[in-house]
Every structure is written in structure tokens, then in C-alpha cells.
Design a protein around this motif. Structure first.
Motif, PDB file in Angstrom:
ATOM      1  N   PHE A  38      46.697  64.776  42.910  1.00 44.18           N
ATOM      2  CA  PHE A  38      46.961  65.335  44.240  1.00 44.18           C
ATOM      3  C   PHE A  38      46.358  64.587  45.421  1.00 44.18           C
ATOM      4  O   PHE A  38      46.653  64.908  46.551  1.00 44.18           O
ATOM      5  N   ARG A  50      62.112  58.346  48.035  1.00 41.27           N
ATOM      6  CA  ARG A  50      62.622  59.485  47.266  1.00 41.27           C
ATOM      7  C   ARG A  50      63.968  59.983  47.805  1.00 41.27           C
ATOM      8  O   ARG A  50      64.506  60.972  47.322  1.00 41.27           O
ATOM      9  N   PRO A  73      45.228  51.866  43.548  1.00 45.33           N
ATOM     10  CA  PRO A  73      44.079  51.998  44.453  1.00 45.33           C
ATOM     11  C   PRO A  73      42.792  51.406  43.900  1.00 45.33           C
ATOM     12  O   PRO A  73      41.887  51.074  44.664  1.00 45.33           O
ATOM     13  N   ARG A 118      56.969  56.762  51.080  1.00 42.63           N
ATOM     14  CA  ARG A 118      57.103  57.590  49.884  1.00 42.63           C
ATOM     15  C   ARG A 118      58.301  58.546  50.033  1.00 42.63           C
ATOM     16  O   ARG A 118      59.091  58.712  49.113  1.00 42.63           O
ATOM     17  N   GLN A 140      60.934  70.073  46.602  1.00 40.14           N
ATOM     18  CA  GLN A 140      61.141  70.408  45.189  1.00 40.14           C
ATOM     19  C   GLN A 140      61.576  71.857  45.006  1.00 40.14           C
ATOM     20  O   GLN A 140      62.280  72.184  44.066  1.00 40.14           O
ATOM     21  N   ARG A 196      41.611  48.121  45.417  1.00 39.59           N
ATOM     22  CA  ARG A 196      41.068  48.025  46.776  1.00 39.59           C
ATOM     23  C   ARG A 196      39.610  47.577  46.720  1.00 39.59           C
ATOM     24  O   ARG A 196      38.883  47.929  45.795  1.00 39.59           O
ATOM     25  N   SER A 252      51.880  66.283  50.263  1.00 41.79           N
ATOM     26  CA  SER A 252      52.092  67.078  49.049  1.00 41.79           C
ATOM     27  C   SER A 252      52.834  68.369  49.383  1.00 41.79           C
ATOM     28  O   SER A 252      53.716  68.798  48.640  1.00 41.79           O
ATOM     29  N   ASP A 257      55.452  60.880  38.761  1.00 41.85           N
ATOM     30  CA  ASP A 257      54.705  61.166  39.988  1.00 41.85           C
ATOM     31  C   ASP A 257      54.807  62.632  40.403  1.00 41.85           C
ATOM     32  O   ASP A 257      54.403  63.000  41.501  1.00 41.85           O
ATOM     33  N   GLY A 258      55.367  63.464  39.534  1.00 47.63           N
ATOM     34  CA  GLY A 258      55.386  64.898  39.812  1.00 47.63           C
ATOM     35  C   GLY A 258      56.624  65.372  40.540  1.00 47.63           C
ATOM     36  O   GLY A 258      56.761  66.552  40.816  1.00 47.63           O
ATOM     37  N   VAL A 259      57.520  64.456  40.866  1.00 47.95           N
ATOM     38  CA  VAL A 259      58.735  64.836  41.588  1.00 47.95           C
ATOM     39  C   VAL A 259      59.939  64.645  40.678  1.00 47.95           C
ATOM     40  O   VAL A 259      60.078  63.592  40.046  1.00 47.95           O
ATOM     41  N   ALA A 306      52.371  54.837  54.753  1.00 48.14           N
ATOM     42  CA  ALA A 306      52.793  54.853  53.354  1.00 48.14           C
ATOM     43  C   ALA A 306      53.437  56.179  52.980  1.00 48.14           C
ATOM     44  O   ALA A 306      54.278  56.232  52.082  1.00 48.14           O
ATOM     45  N   PRO A 338      45.546  62.531  48.552  1.00 47.23           N
ATOM     46  CA  PRO A 338      46.387  61.791  49.498  1.00 47.23           C
ATOM     47  C   PRO A 338      46.110  60.296  49.499  1.00 47.23           C
ATOM     48  O   PRO A 338      46.893  59.516  50.022  1.00 47.23           O
ATOM     49  N   GLU A 339      44.971  59.899  48.893  1.00 45.18           N
ATOM     50  CA  GLU A 339      44.681  58.459  48.808  1.00 45.18           C
ATOM     51  C   GLU A 339      45.673  57.748  47.891  1.00 45.18           C
ATOM     52  O   GLU A 339      45.867  56.548  47.985  1.00 45.18           O
ATOM     53  N   MET A 340      46.260  58.488  46.980  1.00 43.94           N
ATOM     54  CA  MET A 340      47.190  57.876  46.034  1.00 43.94           C
ATOM     55  C   MET A 340      48.570  57.812  46.681  1.00 43.94           C
ATOM     56  O   MET A 340      49.155  58.843  46.989  1.00 43.94           O
ATOM     57  N   GLN A 341      49.064  56.611  46.879  1.00 43.62           N
ATOM     58  CA  GLN A 341      50.385  56.510  47.480  1.00 43.62           C
ATOM     59  C   GLN A 341      51.431  57.136  46.561  1.00 43.62           C
ATOM     60  O   GLN A 341      52.375  57.767  47.009  1.00 43.62           O
ATOM     61  N   ALA A 342      51.269  56.926  45.275  1.00 40.97           N
ATOM     62  CA  ALA A 342      52.165  57.559  44.305  1.00 40.97           C
ATOM     63  C   ALA A 342      51.293  58.348  43.336  1.00 40.97           C
ATOM     64  O   ALA A 342      50.601  57.745  42.526  1.00 40.97           O
ATOM     65  N   PRO A 343      51.295  59.673  43.414  1.00 41.16           N
ATOM     66  CA  PRO A 343      50.455  60.458  42.510  1.00 41.16           C
ATOM     67  C   PRO A 343      50.816  60.169  41.047  1.00 41.16           C
ATOM     68  O   PRO A 343      51.972  59.899  40.732  1.00 41.16           O
ATOM     69  N   ASP A 368      45.466  66.051  55.200  1.00 36.26           N
ATOM     70  CA  ASP A 368      45.396  65.488  53.849  1.00 36.26           C
ATOM     71  C   ASP A 368      46.270  66.234  52.853  1.00 36.26           C
ATOM     72  O   ASP A 368      46.339  65.862  51.691  1.00 36.26           O
ATOM     73  N   ALA A 410      49.925  49.011  46.469  1.00 37.48           N
ATOM     74  CA  ALA A 410      49.499  50.298  47.041  1.00 37.48           C
ATOM     75  C   ALA A 410      49.390  51.376  45.969  1.00 37.48           C
ATOM     76  O   ALA A 410      48.675  52.363  46.142  1.00 37.48           O
ATOM     77  N   GLU A 411      50.115  51.199  44.861  1.00 38.49           N
ATOM     78  CA  GLU A 411      50.038  52.180  43.780  1.00 38.49           C
ATOM     79  C   GLU A 411      48.864  51.914  42.845  1.00 38.49           C
ATOM     80  O   GLU A 411      48.698  52.607  41.845  1.00 38.49           O
TER      81      GLU A 411
END
Lengths: 307, 487
Positions: A265, B122, B425, B118, B101, B428, B94, A49-51, B114, A267-272, B90, B422-423
Motif C-alpha cells: 500500500f 491502467r 525502489p 500509473r 475497482q 534508490r 490507492s 499490483d492489486g488491480v 508517477a 505511496p512510495e511504491m510506484q507499482a504496489p 499519501d 521506478a518500480e
């Protein structure tokens, strides 16, 4: 012998400067181009997920998922269409304008050139936002004019319809990039010897014949380079689409870069899904390579003509 | 030879100068890195702690509001300086993740719904249990900070601070322009889906291509409408909590999409809605471009700011023609908003800031500035009825919201299912619904295909042993009654 050694050492010192001066560029290229490319290959084998550090190795699962995803192929088709429009509409149109604007008898030709080049140096996101406002069905200038003149009785949904959105964005992309193609062609036209054209004119050749039998053959090697540059540029269209539609409505303007962006990237994706997005990027890169290699015969022709 | 020598000296000079400059920049960089942004520094009167807060400057005017409030906090706490990092909504998640990070995490950050989960998953949220006092708990209604239902707790510990009243962020409102409806011969707002269609069509016809009946707010309008006819989990996640089965193809759900599809096909929905965001909906509504839409609570103040004279009606969400079968869900007492970074070097000072953001003064100031019903009810409950808009909002919340089962809080299995969902999408219903509306295609076949995918997804989760069908099934729940987990 000693003199020779001294000369070699002096030469090495001289070459050393070249490497020293190249070093910043090499470091920047390695850090900002090469490393991201290699890293994306590596990441594409992980569910990540990029982290943090990617740890969940999934082999080629991401690649299989990309290759079997209809949405990816739909986005790729749209990207390819952008390139086709650039090659078959923008390129010949820019040539026609270049020939027109290359005519020394045309008054104000530099102003026309400037006007056509201004969109190239305008920020793409700004162009996108301005066109979104202009084309808006509610109080957008274009619809207001159409409405006021009675050409339409209800607003045209340029960017909200799956039928019109893609052609609209493509048209704006063409307009935005037109100036650069025009400059390429104007540069290419300078390579056509005036004597040849004058001789043809003395022989009574018409304008179209001069273009067909003198200009086009002479410019062919350069035209192939222009074609390749344009193809590459159009295949990677991203910023204009992202600014205008973000791939919508219902992915009807989705191109591969917006597809990748969404998975990495959005924001709709809960986990990128960086790993998946990297796999899509790698596949897109390979497909671009294949499409470029398909143009190898054209490059061979260019080499032959140039020789 | 002289020429060559001259050239060499020149190059050496250039190199020396270049290396010198690089070394200088490097030293400068090293020097600056010795003083982290979140660290302590000395001032003339004593040590000052610098805290960084990452926030979203919304609604309009929030940027200035937060700075003014933080100035007050600094004045009350002379040893603390607050640096603000603003991100667009939005990009907030990130951006904050990137800060973590890079080893430059903010001390306090905004993360909702959500997004908060997240950050928590983490390990980037600091437990607030050690700081909570009786005085703090007393600011909120009795029982609202129960770990099982607060929405702010994870694993039994408090991890977040709310900004708004729990129902504020969850309610479904139907707003309409009285004058536009009246001009088309309608004296009252629609109460059923059929009436929506009838009124929207009439307003559009009378609007002459300039005024339209309704805007759908992308698929959110369908979600809000359908929650009055089917359990909330169906439009939310495609799963019917009464049966534990995929149920996107539920007939009422299909009817909600078909209603919007019909209205889009006949032009009753405003042209261009497909590329709108939420802000455009309330902006155009305030401008009188369309007559009705399903709004979010914070839109109301924005509409009023944009057009103070608009004849605004705020009513319950219309129900299916067959009658109400469900309510807007109350899943938790609060929506999480402010969290403390697990990497803060100054947890005591960071708590002081969180405590300020949950103080009566701050909640009152936010309510007065933005007309938002904040998490501390005592700051607004006495005078909210004096504001007709907020009074109507409160009425809607009281009559159309009910506590529902929350499988994510009820069991680990339930959380596993819905977090995994939720992971994904692509499961939906919203994309399929929008496709039906925009391309004028039947929704039922798409819904059935989605249910098949959901079935496969659920089978996979159940086979892994992480959850069972019982975790997502609440057969005794009556969607027309408040859910009581104890019974």
C-alpha cells in the motif's frame, strides 16, 4: 417406528435453528477471514499490483524473493523481539502487579486496576501519536522535563535513533498491552483456592513461598494459555509501529506487518506489489504457526495438569 | 409439548422477522444502487448531472477553497452538481484506484507525476484532445503545450490539466533565518556546501541545544544539493545521462551524503529530523528551531503564514566547494494534476469542470489564496514582484533551473528503463544515504554496491530488447547549458 421418525424430524428441526443462527457468523467468517486467507495464498503466486485479475503467474518466485530478502528477516526478528519482550518482561511483571492488586487489604486497588487497564481500551493509533508528541526532541514534554531538570544537555532522540527507537516502541507496546495481561492474571488468581493459601499461612509459609509453591503451580495451565495469547498478539504488532515510526528510522523498527503494508500500500511504491506482499504474509503465517507449534510441550503439560 | 410448540412459534417468529428485515435491507440496497452517484437525476427544473471529483485538500484551507470554487462552478452551470471526495495526499492514489475497482470511479481526479503515469498505464485517463479549443491553448505560454515536452501529453494526446507553473513544483530553494545567522555572526546565506557546514555548526553551538543549524528534509536535502553538482539523473535514478552508466558512487554525490553525515554526527542537524515529514520541516523552521533547509516552493507561504515576522531569506541552492557543475532540471513544461476518468458517463460535463479548473478565474483565486504561482502566468506575472518572498522564488527559478534531456519523453526505450527503475525502489540511493547519515557509516561502499545492482538491472533491461544504452545516453549534453533536443 412412526414415533421415532417424528422425534428425529423434530430434533432435526431443532438443530436446523442452530445452523440458521450460525449462518451469519459462518458467512462473515468465510467472507472476511477464510476467503482473504485462501485468496492471499493464490495471489502470492502472481506478479500482481492489486488491480484487475492477476494474470502473471510467477510460481514460487515471490516466496524465494521474500525468503532471501534480508529486510524481511530483519522485520521478522523485530516482530519476534516484540513477542520475547511480552513473554519475558510483560508477563512476569503483570503477574507481580496482579498479585499485588489481588490483595484485599490494598486500598484503592480498583482504581489502580482501572488506571492500568485504560491504555488497553485507548485507540492504539491515538496512543502512538500522543507518545510521538511526548517523546519529540523538539518541545516534547519528556525532553522538556529532562532538559529543565538538567538530566540532559541535549534532547534525547527517542524515535529518531536506530539504537533507541525499537526499545522505545517496545516499551510503549508493553505499557499499552499491560492491562490485558493483568486482567488475565487477576482472573487466573481467582482459581487459587483461598483455603490453600490460608493453610500455608498457618503453617508459617512466607509470601514468596506461597506464590512459588501454591499460586504458580495452580495457575500454570491458565498461564500457558495467557502465554500463547500474548505471544500471538505481540508477534502481529502493527498499528503502534505504523503510527509511531512506520518502521523507521532506516527500517530499525520495521516489523513484518509494516513490511507487508509497505509493499502492498505504500505511496512510495510506484507499482504496489500485492503478490509479493501476499507471499510475505503467507510465510509470516507459516513461521508463526511453527513458533506456536514449538510451544506444544507447554500445551501438553497444561493438558496433563488439567487432567 | 405446549412449551415446545410455544418455543417453535417463537423461533419462527424470530426467523420471519429476521428474513423480513434482511429482505427489506436487500431491497433498500437494490433501490439505492439504481441511482449511481455519478449518474443523472431529475430535479424540479430539469435533469441534473452529478460529477464526482477526488482531490487532496492541501495546502491547509484547500478544502474550503475548493468547495467555494465548486459552488461558483455550480452556480454558473445549474445543471451540474459536484460531489467532492477528499483523500489525504499519501492515500489519494490507492483510494482512487479502489474507486475504479469498485465501479465507482470519480469523474475527475487528482494524480501527479508517477501517480498520473500509473493511472494512464491502467487506461483510467480519458484523452482530452476532443475538447481542447484554441481558447484553451491560448491560456498557456506559446509552445508550452507541445506534446513532446508539456508533461501533460501521453502518446501525443492531452490527458491532464496543470495547476501550478511548471517550475514551481520542480525548483530547489534554500531558505534561511536571517536573524539566527546574524546572531552567530553571519551576514549572508551560504553559497557553498562548505559554508553550510560552517554556519550550521556555529548556529548549533550558539543554540545551546535549543536551536540547530539545519534540517535535512530526509534525503530530499541531499537530492536538492547534489543536483547542483551532478546531472539530476544520478540522485534521481542512479544513472548518469552523460554516460548511460550507473554512477551513484560519483565523488560529488558521495560528498553530498558525507556532508550531511558529518553534520548529523556533530549535531548540526536538528535532533529528531529522522521521523519528520515535510510539514514538520517548515513548521519548525517557522518556529525558529533551526536556521536553514532546502525547501519546496509551497513551503514559503506556509512559513509566512505560521510566522509573518520571520526574517526569511530565500536564495539559490549552495553549490559544491569545487563550483557548480549542474542545475536544477526542467524536465517538462508542467506537472500533470487533474485528469478525467476514462469511465465517466458525462465527459462533456466533466470537461466543463476541467475547463473551469484551468480557467483564469480559478488560477487567479488559487494564486491569491495560497501564494502559489499557478499554471497561467498572466494571472500573477504583473504583481508577483510586489511580494518579496515570491520575487525571491522567481529569481531562484530563473537563475538555477535549466532544461535537461528527458529520456522518458525522448524515446520508448528511455521510458522503459526509467519506468522499470521506478518500480524498483530498493535501487534508490536514498535509503543507503539515510542509513549512512543515521548510523554514521561511510556512503561510498554502499554507493558502489548500489551501482552494481543498477548495472545488473540495466543489463537485464537491455537483454530483454526493450531498451538500449543509447536510449539513456546524452553525450553531447552540457549540464551547465540548457539542453536542446533538436541539436
Amino acid at each position: 417406528m412412526a414415533v421415532r421418525t417424528r422425534r428425529t424430524a423434530a430434533k432435526r428441526r431443532e438443530y436446523l435453528w442452530c445452523y440458521v443462527l450460525l449462518l451469519p457468523l459462518l458467512l462473515a467468517f468465510g467472507g472476511f477471514t477464510l476467503w482473504p486467507i485462501v485468496a492471499s495464498w493464490w495471489y502470492s503466486f502472481f506478479d500482481w499490483d492489486g488491480v484487475g485479475t492477476p494474470t502473471e503467474w510467477v510460481g514460487v518466485a515471490n516466496f524465494i524473493e521474500v525468503l532471501t530478502a534480508p529486510d524481511f528477516w530483519s522485520a521478522f526478528w523485530h516482530s519476534f523481539l516484540f513477542s520475547l519482550v511480552a513473554l519475558f518482561i510483560e508477563l512476569p511483571l503483570a503477574l507481580a502487579f496482579a498479585i499485588l492488586l489481588n490483595n484485599v487489604r490494598l486500598r484503592g486497588r480498583n482504581m489502580y486496576r482501572l488506571a492500568l487497564f485504560v491504555p488497553v481500551v485507548t485507540t492504539t493509533a491515538v496512543v502512538g501519536i500522543v507518545f510521538v508528541a511526548l517523546l519529540d526532541p523538539v518541545r516534547g514534554a519528556v525532553n522538556e522535563v529532562l532538559f529543565a531538570t538538567g538530566l540532559v544537555d541535549s534532547p534525547i532522540n527517542f524515535l529518531g535513533s536506530t539504537v533507541t527507537a525499537l526499545p522505545t516502541v517496545m516499551g510503549i507496546d508493553l505499557w499499552k498491552g499491560f492491562g490485558i495481561s493483568l486482567i488475565y492474571w487477576l482472573a487466573a488468581l481467582q482459581t487459587v483456592p483461598k483455603e490453600l493459601i490460608e493453610a500455608a499461612q498457618l503453617d508459617g509459609a512466607r509470601r514468596f513461598a506461597i506464590v512459588r509453591h501454591i499460586m504458580v503451580p495452580v495457575m500454570a495451565p491458565i498461564a500457558i494459555v495467557i502465554m500463547l495469547l500474548l505471544f500471538q498478539r505481540s508477534l502481529g504488532t502493527f498499528d503502534l509501529v505504523q503510527a509511531m515510526t512506520a518502521g523507521g528510522p532506516v527500517y530499525s523498527t520495521d516489523v513484518v506487518p509494516t513490511y507487508i503494508f509497505r509493499y502492498a500500500f505504500s505511496p512510495e511504491m510506484q507499482a504496489p506489489r500485492y503478490g509479493f506482499a501476499c507471499a510475505a504474509g503467507v510465510i509470516f503465517g507459516l513461521l508463526t504457526l511453527v513458533l506456536t507449534l514449538l510451544q506444544a510441550p507447554a500445551l501438553k503439560y497444561r493438558k496433563r495438569v488439567a487432567a | 409439548m405446549t412449551h415446545v410448540r410455544h418455543a417453535q412459534i417463537s423461533r419462527r417468529g424470530v426467523l420471519t422477522a429476521g428474513l423480513g428485515a434482511a429482505a427489506g435491507l436487500g431491497l433498500a440496497a437494490c433501490g439505492s444502487s439504481e441511482e449511481p452517484s455519478g449518474g443523472s437525476s431529475s430535479s424540479g427544473s430539469g435533469p441534473t448531472v452529478e460529477l464526482t471529483i477526488a482531490l487532496i485538500p492541501d495546502p491547509p484551507g484547500a478544502s474550503e477553497f475548493y468547495r467555494a470554487q465548486l459552488d461558483k462552478f455550480e452556480a454558473a452551470n445549474p445543471g451540474i452538481k459536484i460531489n467532492v471526495v477528499e483523500n489525504p495526499g499519501d492515500q489519494q492514489l490507492s483510494a482512487v484506484e479502489l474507486m475504479f475497482q469498485q465501479g465507482n470511479a470519480p469523474d475527475i481526479y487528482r494524480a501527479q507525476a508517477a501517480g498520473f503515469d500509473r493511472m494512464y498505464s491502467r487506461g483510467w485517463a480519458h484523452s482530452l484532445e476532443e475538447f481542447v479549443t484554441d481558447d484553451f491553448l491560448a491560456r498557456f505560454p506559446d509552445g508550452s503545450l507541445d506534446p513532446a515536452s508539456s508533461g501533460l501529453h501521453r502518446n501525443g494526446e492531452l490527458y491532464s490539466i496543470p495547476l501550478v507553473w511548471g517550475r514551481w513544483s520542480a525548483m530547489d530553494l534554500f531558505v534561511y533565518n536571517r536573524s539566527l545567522l546574524s546572531a552567530s555572526g553571519f551576514d549572508a546565506a551560504p553559497t557553498t556546501w562548505g559554508e553550510i557546514e560552517e554556519i550550521a555548526r556555529a548556529v548549533t553551538t550558539d543554540g545551546g541545544g535549543r536551536i540547530f543549524g539545519m534540517a535535512p528534509e530526509q534525503a530530499s536535502g541531499i537530492v536538492r544539493l547534489s543536483r547542483q553538482g551532478v546531472p539530476y539523473s544520478i540522485p534521481g535514478d542512479g544513472i548518469n545521462l552523460l554516460t548511460g552508466e550507473p554512477d551513484t558512487a560519483n565523488s560529488t554525490m558521495v560528498e553530498a551524503v558525507e556532508l550531511m553525515r558529518r553534520m548529523n554526527a556533530d549535531g548540526s542537524l536538528i535532533t529528531g529530523w529522522e521521523s519528520w515529514d515535510s510539514a514538520r520541516s517548515y513548521t519548525e523552521f517557522a518556529a525558529g528551531s533551526f536556521a536553514m533547509y532546502t525547501a519546496q516552493s509551497w513551503h514559503i507561504a506556509e512559513i509566512r503564514n505560521l510566522n509573518p515576522d520571520i526574517e526569511l531569506g530565500i536564495v539559490d541552492m549552495p553549490v559544491p566547494d569545487s563550483g557548480r557543475a549542474s542545475y536544477t532540471p526542467i524536465l517538462q513544461q508542467f506537472d500533470p494534476l487533474w485528469s478525467m476518468s476514462s469511465e465517466t458517463e458525462h465527459p462533456e460535463e466533466a470537461w466543463l469542470l476541467l475547463d473551469f479548473l484551468a480557467s483564469e478565474d480559478f488560477y487567479r483565486a488559487y494564486y491569491e489564496q495560497f501564494g502559489t504561482l499557478t499554471a497561467m502566468q498572466s494571472v500573477w506575472e504583473d504583481d508577483v514582484r510586489a511580494n518579496p518572498d515570491l520575487s525571491a522564488v522567481l529569481d531562484v527559478a530563473e537563475t538555477t533551473m535549466k532544461v535537461v534531456p528527458n529520456p522518458k519523453l525522448a524515446s520508448e526505450g528511455g521510458a522503459a528503463v526509467f519506468n522499470a527503475r521506478a518500480e524498483r525502489p530498493e535501487l534508490r540511493f536514498t535509503d543507503a544515504a539515510l542509513e549512512s547519515m543515521i548510523k554514521n557509516e561511510e556512503f561510498a561502499p554502499k554507493a558502489e554496491a548500489l551501482d552494481q545492482q543498477l548495472r545488473t538491472f540495466l543489463d537485464g533491461i537491455f537483454a530483454s530488447g526493450d531498451a538500449s544504452a543509447e536510449d539513456i545516453t546524452f553525450p553531447s549534453w552540457d549540464p551547465l547549458q540548457p539542453y536542446d533536443a533538436a541539436n
